[in-house]
Design a protein around this motif. Structure first.
Motif, PDB file in Angstrom:
ATOM      1  N   HIS A  29       0.808  -1.211   0.000  1.00 57.26           N
ATOM      2  CA  HIS A  29       0.000   0.000   0.000  1.00 57.26           C
ATOM      3  C   HIS A  29       0.845   1.266   0.000  1.00 57.26           C
ATOM      4  CE1 HIS A  29      -4.038  -1.543  -0.115  1.00 57.26           C
ATOM      5  NE2 HIS A  29      -3.573  -2.577   0.552  1.00 57.26           N
ATOM      6  N   GLN A  30       2.027   1.221   0.588  1.00 55.14           N
ATOM      7  CA  GLN A  30       2.940   2.366   0.484  1.00 55.14           C
ATOM      8  C   GLN A  30       3.338   2.573  -0.974  1.00 55.14           C
ATOM      9  OE1 GLN A  30       6.074   1.310   3.217  1.00 55.14           O
ATOM     10  NE2 GLN A  30       5.240   2.592   4.829  1.00 55.14           N
ATOM     11  N   ALA A  31       3.596   1.484  -1.675  1.00 53.91           N
ATOM     12  CA  ALA A  31       3.952   1.584  -3.092  1.00 53.91           C
ATOM     13  C   ALA A  31       2.779   2.134  -3.901  1.00 53.91           C
ATOM     14  CB  ALA A  31       4.389   0.229  -3.628  1.00 53.91           C
ATOM     15  N   HIS A  32       1.561   1.670  -3.613  1.00 56.95           N
ATOM     16  CA  HIS A  32       0.373   2.176  -4.321  1.00 56.95           C
ATOM     17  C   HIS A  32       0.179   3.661  -4.060  1.00 56.95           C
ATOM     18  CE1 HIS A  32      -1.588  -2.082  -4.452  1.00 56.95           C
ATOM     19  NE2 HIS A  32      -0.610  -1.947  -5.309  1.00 56.95           N
ATOM     20  N   LEU A  33       0.362   4.079  -2.821  1.00 51.93           N
ATOM     21  CA  LEU A  33       0.202   5.491  -2.480  1.00 51.93           C
ATOM     22  C   LEU A  33       1.245   6.338  -3.192  1.00 51.93           C
ATOM     23  CD1 LEU A  33      -1.154   7.738  -0.923  1.00 51.93           C
ATOM     24  CD2 LEU A  33       0.279   7.163   1.042  1.00 51.93           C
ATOM     25  N   SER A  34       2.473   5.873  -3.210  1.00 53.14           N
ATOM     26  CA  SER A  34       3.548   6.594  -3.889  1.00 53.14           C
ATOM     27  C   SER A  34       3.252   6.729  -5.386  1.00 53.14           C
ATOM     28  CB  SER A  34       4.870   5.868  -3.667  1.00 53.14           C
ATOM     29  OG  SER A  34       5.908   6.533  -4.319  1.00 53.14           O
ATOM     30  N   ALA A  35       2.791   5.647  -6.002  1.00 50.92           N
ATOM     31  CA  ALA A  35       2.455   5.680  -7.426  1.00 50.92           C
ATOM     32  C   ALA A  35       1.279   6.614  -7.690  1.00 50.92           C
ATOM     33  CB  ALA A  35       2.136   4.268  -7.922  1.00 50.92           C
ATOM     34  N   LEU A  36       0.296   6.603  -6.796  1.00 58.07           N
ATOM     35  CA  LEU A  36      -0.864   7.481  -6.934  1.00 58.07           C
ATOM     36  C   LEU A  36      -0.444   8.946  -6.887  1.00 58.07           C
ATOM     37  CD1 LEU A  36      -3.962   7.839  -7.048  1.00 58.07           C
ATOM     38  CD2 LEU A  36      -3.944   7.739  -4.550  1.00 58.07           C
ATOM     39  N   VAL A  37       0.394   9.287  -5.933  1.00 61.01           N
ATOM     40  CA  VAL A  37       0.871  10.670  -5.809  1.00 61.01           C
ATOM     41  C   VAL A  37       1.641  11.079  -7.066  1.00 61.01           C
ATOM     42  CG1 VAL A  37       2.446  12.180  -4.542  1.00 61.01           C
ATOM     43  CG2 VAL A  37       0.884  10.686  -3.294  1.00 61.01           C
ATOM     44  N   ALA A  38       2.532  10.227  -7.533  1.00 59.83           N
ATOM     45  CA  ALA A  38       3.328  10.538  -8.729  1.00 59.83           C
ATOM     46  C   ALA A  38       2.435  10.732  -9.953  1.00 59.83           C
ATOM     47  CB  ALA A  38       4.344   9.433  -8.982  1.00 59.83           C
ATOM     48  N   SER A  39       1.439   9.863 -10.113  1.00 66.63           N
ATOM     49  CA  SER A  39       0.528   9.965 -11.258  1.00 66.63           C
ATOM     50  C   SER A  39      -0.265  11.257 -11.213  1.00 66.63           C
ATOM     51  CB  SER A  39      -0.450   8.791 -11.269  1.00 66.63           C
ATOM     52  OG  SER A  39       0.228   7.587 -11.477  1.00 66.63           O
ATOM     53  N   MET A  40      -0.747  11.601 -10.048  1.00 67.75           N
ATOM     54  CA  MET A  40      -1.559  12.805  -9.923  1.00 67.75           C
ATOM     55  C   MET A  40      -0.737  14.063 -10.127  1.00 67.75           C
ATOM     56  SD  MET A  40      -4.247  11.861  -6.974  1.00 67.75           S
ATOM     57  CE  MET A  40      -5.553  10.708  -7.349  1.00 67.75           C
TER      58      MET A  40
END
Length: 79
Positions: A29-40
């Motif tokens: 979930h840390q990886a998902h959150l990091s990817a979400l922030v980068a995408s946004m």
């Protein structure tokens, strides 16, 4: 990152040791959150889309953590 490493520091922060049974989930979930922030950031996403995406991620994490914690509690009661 541990809770006592957050900036600004939460009041009465205590180091949080994550049980081994939850580590894979936390890391995923840390990886998902990091990817979400980068995408946004890259896409310049609107506030409404950010809220919906974060809610989806948090809901998914809550479901997974609840299942894992219930499993851990069942194991503890059988020991």
């Amino acid at each position: 990152m541990r809770i006592d490493q957050l900036q600004p520091t939460p009041t009465a922060a205590q180091p949080l040791e994550i049980p081994a049974e939850l580590l894979a989930s936390v890391h995923r979930h840390q990886a998902h959150l990091s990817a979400l922030v980068a995408s946004m950031r890259a896409a310049g996403i609107a506030s409404e889309a950010i809220e919906a995406s974060v809610r989806t991620l948090v809901d998914s994490y809550a479901d997974e953590l609840t299942t894992a914690i219930r499993s851990m509690m069942r194991q503890d009661s059988h020991d």
